[in-house]
Design a protein around this motif. Sequence first.
Motif, short mmCIF file in Angstrom:
data_model
loop_
_atom_site.label_atom_id
_atom_site.label_comp_id
_atom_site.label_asym_id
_atom_site.label_seq_id
_atom_site.Cartn_x
_atom_site.Cartn_y
_atom_site.Cartn_z
N ALA A 1 -24.07 -25.32 -44.41
CA ALA A 1 -24.84 -26.46 -44.59
C ALA A 1 -25.50 -26.36 -43.37
O ALA A 1 -25.43 -25.85 -42.27
CB ALA A 1 -24.05 -27.77 -44.57
N VAL A 2 -26.77 -27.50 -43.34
CA VAL A 2 -27.35 -27.91 -42.22
C VAL A 2 -27.00 -29.34 -41.78
O VAL A 2 -26.65 -30.06 -42.57
CB VAL A 2 -28.96 -27.84 -42.35
CG1 VAL A 2 -29.41 -26.41 -42.68
CG2 VAL A 2 -29.66 -28.54 -43.39
N GLY A 3 -27.03 -29.74 -40.51
CA GLY A 3 -26.53 -31.01 -40.13
C GLY A 3 -27.41 -31.86 -39.38
O GLY A 3 -28.49 -31.40 -39.19
N LEU A 4 -27.36 -33.07 -39.38
CA LEU A 4 -28.25 -34.10 -38.63
C LEU A 4 -27.40 -34.42 -37.16
O LEU A 4 -26.35 -34.56 -37.04
CB LEU A 4 -28.42 -35.20 -39.54
CG LEU A 4 -29.06 -35.08 -40.77
CD1 LEU A 4 -28.99 -36.13 -41.55
CD2 LEU A 4 -30.61 -34.65 -40.54
N CYS A 5 -28.34 -34.47 -36.29
CA CYS A 5 -27.76 -34.93 -34.86
C CYS A 5 -28.64 -35.76 -34.05
O CYS A 5 -30.02 -35.43 -34.40
CB CYS A 5 -27.28 -33.51 -34.18
SG CYS A 5 -28.59 -32.41 -33.81
N ARG A 6 -28.30 -36.07 -33.09
CA ARG A 6 -29.33 -36.68 -32.10
C ARG A 6 -29.86 -35.86 -31.07
O ARG A 6 -29.17 -34.61 -30.71
CB ARG A 6 -28.55 -37.73 -31.22
CG ARG A 6 -28.20 -39.02 -32.35
CD ARG A 6 -26.83 -39.59 -31.99
NE ARG A 6 -26.30 -40.18 -33.29
CZ ARG A 6 -25.03 -40.40 -33.45
NH1 ARG A 6 -24.24 -40.38 -32.47
NH2 ARG A 6 -24.63 -40.86 -34.41
N ALA A 7 -30.81 -36.07 -30.44
CA ALA A 7 -31.20 -35.18 -29.26
C ALA A 7 -30.41 -35.03 -27.98
O ALA A 7 -30.69 -33.96 -27.53
CB ALA A 7 -32.57 -35.97 -28.63
N THR A 8 -29.43 -35.77 -28.06
CA THR A 8 -28.32 -35.62 -26.96
C THR A 8 -27.29 -34.63 -27.60
O THR A 8 -26.06 -34.68 -26.68
CB THR A 8 -27.54 -36.93 -26.48
OG1 THR A 8 -27.19 -37.56 -27.65
CG2 THR A 8 -28.71 -37.81 -25.79
N PHE A 9 -27.17 -34.25 -28.75
CA PHE A 9 -26.34 -33.17 -29.06
C PHE A 9 -25.77 -31.92 -28.04
O PHE A 9 -26.56 -31.13 -27.76
CB PHE A 9 -26.76 -32.74 -30.41
CG PHE A 9 -25.40 -31.62 -31.14
CD1 PHE A 9 -24.50 -32.49 -31.63
CD2 PHE A 9 -25.70 -30.40 -31.01
CE1 PHE A 9 -23.34 -31.65 -32.42
CE2 PHE A 9 -24.51 -29.66 -31.59
CZ PHE A 9 -23.33 -30.39 -32.24
N PRO A 10 -24.72 -31.95 -27.72
CA PRO A 10 -24.30 -31.14 -26.69
C PRO A 10 -24.45 -29.58 -26.98
O PRO A 10 -24.58 -29.27 -28.37
CB PRO A 10 -22.82 -31.40 -26.33
CG PRO A 10 -22.42 -31.94 -27.61
CD PRO A 10 -23.30 -32.65 -28.07
N VAL A 11 -24.76 -28.72 -26.28
CA VAL A 11 -24.86 -27.14 -26.57
C VAL A 11 -23.58 -26.69 -27.19
O VAL A 11 -22.66 -27.00 -26.46
CB VAL A 11 -25.18 -26.39 -25.32
CG1 VAL A 11 -25.29 -24.94 -25.62
CG2 VAL A 11 -26.49 -26.96 -24.57
N THR A 12 -23.80 -26.05 -28.22
CA THR A 12 -22.74 -25.31 -29.19
C THR A 12 -22.89 -24.19 -29.46
O THR A 12 -23.89 -23.80 -30.01
CB THR A 12 -22.33 -26.70 -30.33
OG1 THR A 12 -22.22 -27.92 -29.82
CG2 THR A 12 -21.16 -26.10 -31.13
N PRO A 13 -21.76 -23.14 -29.29
CA PRO A 13 -22.12 -21.82 -29.72
C PRO A 13 -22.22 -21.83 -31.25
O PRO A 13 -21.67 -22.61 -31.89
CB PRO A 13 -20.55 -21.23 -29.18
CG PRO A 13 -20.18 -22.04 -28.18
CD PRO A 13 -20.70 -23.53 -28.46
N GLY A 14 -23.42 -20.83 -31.74
CA GLY A 14 -23.49 -20.66 -32.87
C GLY A 14 -24.29 -21.51 -33.55
O GLY A 14 -24.84 -21.72 -35.02
N VAL A 15 -24.80 -22.69 -32.86
CA VAL A 15 -25.74 -23.56 -33.52
C VAL A 15 -27.01 -23.93 -32.64
O VAL A 15 -26.95 -23.83 -31.25
CB VAL A 15 -24.93 -25.07 -33.50
CG1 VAL A 15 -25.95 -26.29 -33.98
CG2 VAL A 15 -23.49 -24.81 -34.31
N VAL A 16 -28.13 -24.07 -33.23
CA VAL A 16 -29.39 -24.47 -32.51
C VAL A 16 -29.54 -25.70 -33.28
O VAL A 16 -29.51 -26.30 -34.48
CB VAL A 16 -30.45 -23.16 -32.77
CG1 VAL A 16 -30.07 -22.12 -32.13
CG2 VAL A 16 -30.65 -23.36 -34.14
N THR A 17 -30.48 -26.65 -32.35
CA THR A 17 -31.14 -27.67 -32.96
C THR A 17 -32.74 -27.83 -32.85
O THR A 17 -33.14 -27.29 -32.12
CB THR A 17 -30.47 -29.08 -32.22
OG1 THR A 17 -30.79 -28.93 -30.91
CG2 THR A 17 -29.01 -28.87 -32.19
#
Length: 326
Positions: A245-261
């Motif tokens: 899936a793709v997700g929804l997050c805020r601009a403050t979402f922390p850096v997470t391996p395997g994920v780009v925002t």
Amino acid sequence: MDLELRHLKIVRAVADAGSLTRAATALGLAQPALSTQLKRIERTLGGTLFVRGREGVRPTALGQLVLERARVLLPAVCELQEEAQRFARQGGARGYRLGGTHGPLLGGLVDRLAHGEPGVPVTTYTSWSEKEVAGSVADGRLDFALVGVCGESAPPEPGRLAWMEVARDPVHVMLAEDHPLALARAPRDEVELAELAAEAWTDVPGDGCFGDCFAAACVRAGFTPACVYETDTASCVHLVQVGRAVGLCRATFPVTPGVVTRPLAGTPLVWRHVLGWHPAARVAARAADVLGHARAAHAEALARSAGASGLRAAAPASAAASASAA
């Protein structure tokens, strides 16, 4: 069976109503259920409390005694509860009881308070429900609520709590690092919501209007989401990482391996971070300081997230109030 306050409330309701039928309606019970409870109360107290007749019920001598005591005890217990809640709100001249929902800001606020006031206790409570957290502040179980609301919607408990805006974030989309839109885009590019029409989505639960606003934004973009997985943050991240899936997050979402925002083009969704407190609580005198710490925590989280993704950090939101005190 031990006598409980609810039993006294039943006795008082029957006496005030003058009939079991009217008392059952007032209590929201079926009449047979009320009759059964009244019989149990009478067995506990050792005698009949009411005489039944064509015109309703009237208390016996024992019933009158119980009623006299109930009409003293019930208001006293109610007053005790209200006094205890006021004491809880006004107590703790030192220390902070913080409540919040998922996201990095609560941790940042705890860190700043602990650093600024060493030795002062800070406790936290988290929930997916903004209403639950706000209700706990309104009832005196927490001092401050750090939650989020969608767009310009009002925070919960608007008549009981004072609210101030901490910041507002555009809602971003989370993509797996090997997603075509992540690979094909430069870090500063935006993603059109319509480009995600064929995707499954994931998001955390909430009791505000965000789900409805997201659905409306998708309709404006020309599609209806085929699937939305509503689950906890860790599961949302996992579903994105594995490409489910793709997700929804805020601009403050922390850096997470395997994920780009990536920002959504045109900012179709906005999330406002707000801080709430009870205006009659003693901690209200510290609200301005806590608000300052919360805004600084947001700016720090935003800078970390933007810096790691190659995006330029946006300026923090203004200090405008989002709702007035009760």
